[in-house]
Scaffold this active site. Structure first.
Site, PDB file in Angstrom:
ATOM      1  N   GLU A   1       0.913  -1.383  -0.131  1.00  0.00           N
ATOM      2  CA  GLU A   1      -0.434   0.019  -0.165  1.00  0.00           C
ATOM      3  C   GLU A   1       0.743   1.330   0.104  1.00  0.00           C
ATOM      4  OE1 GLU A   1      -3.460   0.286  -0.202  1.00  0.00           O
ATOM      5  OE2 GLU A   1      -2.987  -2.053  -0.263  1.00  0.00           O
TER       6      GLU A   1
ATOM      7  N   ASP B   1       3.647  -3.774  -6.388  1.00  0.00           N
ATOM      8  CA  ASP B   1       4.496  -4.848  -5.303  1.00  0.00           C
ATOM      9  C   ASP B   1       5.897  -4.641  -5.688  1.00  0.00           C
ATOM     10  OD1 ASP B   1       1.453  -6.255  -4.765  1.00  0.00           O
ATOM     11  OD2 ASP B   1       1.558  -7.424  -7.058  1.00  0.00           O
TER      12      ASP B   1
END
Length: 469
Positions: free
Chosen positions: A304, A390
């Site tokens: 996040e 990611d």
């Protein structure tokens, strides 16, 4: 500004026929909306056979027990059946509304409502608010059985529903009340700009919408969401220490760290952040904390924070502004178009001077096929951002020079897999279905990408170490 107005005028000159030439807009809307419905049904039929597979993809075989995989497939199949039937049901209801002129009826009903309070047709904004909420309630009522079935039958059957009938009704009434409290002044401001700015409304309306969006970024989680969920400071402990340390190293402007009682309604889990550039708040679902280890939750938050690091929310906001601009730039041709209202059963006296809210609503309905295409493009952008976030998690070791982060990619992979297992998420996904419906890559795609990111990060670390020697 002159160049902008000149460009907008050129667009309107090309669309001038909308205001003068008769056209069967109702038939156009019926055909295009049914076209989108049938396409979405086709995608479901492409996806449906994958729920009959008896084993997960090879990369996930060690993570899904046979019993859990069977439950995941059964859950996915039931959701697909529901989506197929619900899609046709909603489309039939919408077609009936369009065929029998319910938009025109709602405008008339709005006039009757405000008339009871002594307001006449000259109070267009007041009648527009009454019209909007009349139409909202009319269109919401037929979908209530679907919501009840989805919550108390489908989700209940697969062990996810935690909501009581009382809470369901309370949430419904609260959402209607919040919608009115926020929607009425928003709509009044929206329509007032049209009256004030005249044909040059586009830049002013964009500014108004941007201010509203930024206000909601703060108001929704701090004022609205607490009406439905309880946000509590995350207790002291290993997880809080990990997140605060990570935020500090990245210079993430963390102001508050909350735990939200998502388990009050569902067993599904999530985590997110919100706030203004100088003040951010992180919210973690209690279900995620219960289902995952602290180091795995930290990896989810690292992902996040990757969104924040690469300014993904700002970029998505910019894309959305471009989308809004394109919609508003075409709208003036439909704003004063009597043939459009006549096609949807409005009486001549109303069609002769189209109410702004009615014209805008009909215009948005006509954009149905275009919005379907825009949705696919937005999903493609979102999926790209997910991959970048990611990769950010995998590169944290090198970015921060912290060897404790060397396994962040492995931790994120385990966390994503655990989330899919706990949520019984579908792991076999048709590529076209995914492109249309999913803003995130599939689990298989993400795990495969993570392997590449981890290898690249390890190679980069080795290269740096050799250079230092």
């Amino acid at each position: 500004m002159d160049y902008l107005n000149a460009g907008l005028d050129l667009v309107q000159s090309r669309l001038a026929w909308v205001a003068t030439d008769p056209f069967d807009w109702k038939l156009y809307l019926q055909l295009t909306s049914w076209g989108v419905c049938l396409f979405e049904s086709y995608l479901l039929l492409r996806q449906f056979p994958l729920y009959s597979k008896t084993e997960p993809p090879p990369v996930l075989k060690d993570h899904f027990k046979e019993e859990v995989f069977k439950k995941s497939q059964a859950y996915g199949k039931d959701k697909a059946k529901f989506s197929l039937l619900a899609g046709f049901y909603k489309q039939i209801v919408d077609s009936i509304f369009i065929h029998f002129g319910m938009v025109a009826w709602s405008w008339k009903a709005g006039g009757w409502i405000v008339g009871k309070f002594g307001y006449g047709p000259e109070y267009e904004i007041t009648q527009s608010i009454a019209f909007a909420f009349t139409l909202f309630f009319l269109s919401s009522l037929p979908s209530l059985p679907l919501s009840i079935y989805q919550t108390f039958v489908l989700e209940e059957k697969h062990g996810f529903n935690k909501m009581t009938p009382q809470l369901f009704v309370t949430d419904l009434l609260k959402s209607w009340a919040v919608g009115f409290v926020i929607g009425a002044p928003f709509l009044a401001g929206f329509l007032a700009i049209f009256k004030w700015a005249g044909s040059r409304f586009v830049p002013w309306l964009m500014a108004f919408l941007l201010i509203f969006q930024m206000s909601m970024v703060v108001l929704y989680p701090t004022v609205i969401q607490p009406l439905f969920n309880k946000l509590s400071p995350l207790p002291e402990g290993d997880l809080r220490s990990r997140i605060e340390a990570l935020a500090s190293k990245l210079k993430f402007p963390l102001k508050h760290l909350y735990e939200i009682d998502g388990s009050k309604r569902s067993s599904h889990s999530n985590a997110y952040f919100f706030g203004l550039p100088w003040s951010k708040h992180i919210v973690i679902f209690d279900t995620l904390i219960k289902q995952s280890k602290s180091e795995e939750v930290e990896a989810v938050l690292a992902h996040e924070l990757g969104h924040w690091y690469y300014m993904h929310p700002t970029k998505l906001l910019s894309v959305s502004q471009l989308h809004i601009f394109s919609i508003l730039a075409l709208f003036p041709a439909f704003l004063r178009a009597p043939p459009l209202l006549r096609a949807f059963d409005f009486p001549p006296q109303v069609a002769a001077k189209p109410p702004t809210i009615v014209a805008f609503l009909l215009y948005q309905m006509l954009l149905t096929p275009l919005e379907a295409v825009v949705g696919i493009l937005m999903n493609a952008v979102s999926r790209k951002f997910e991959y970048e976030a990611d990769r950010f998690a995998c590169e944290l070791q090198n970015k921060l020079g912290d060897s404790k982060m060397a396994d962040m990619g492995d931790r994120l992979g385990r966390a994503l897999t655990a989330l899919h297992v706990e949520n019984l998420s579908t792991v076999w996904v048709d590529w076209l279905y995914s492109a249309y419906h999913h803003s995130h890559p599939t689990l298989t795609e993400r795990l495969r990408a993570l392997e590449g990111y981890k290898a690249a990060a390890a190679a980069e670390k080795t290269a740096v170490e050799k250079k230092e020697l």
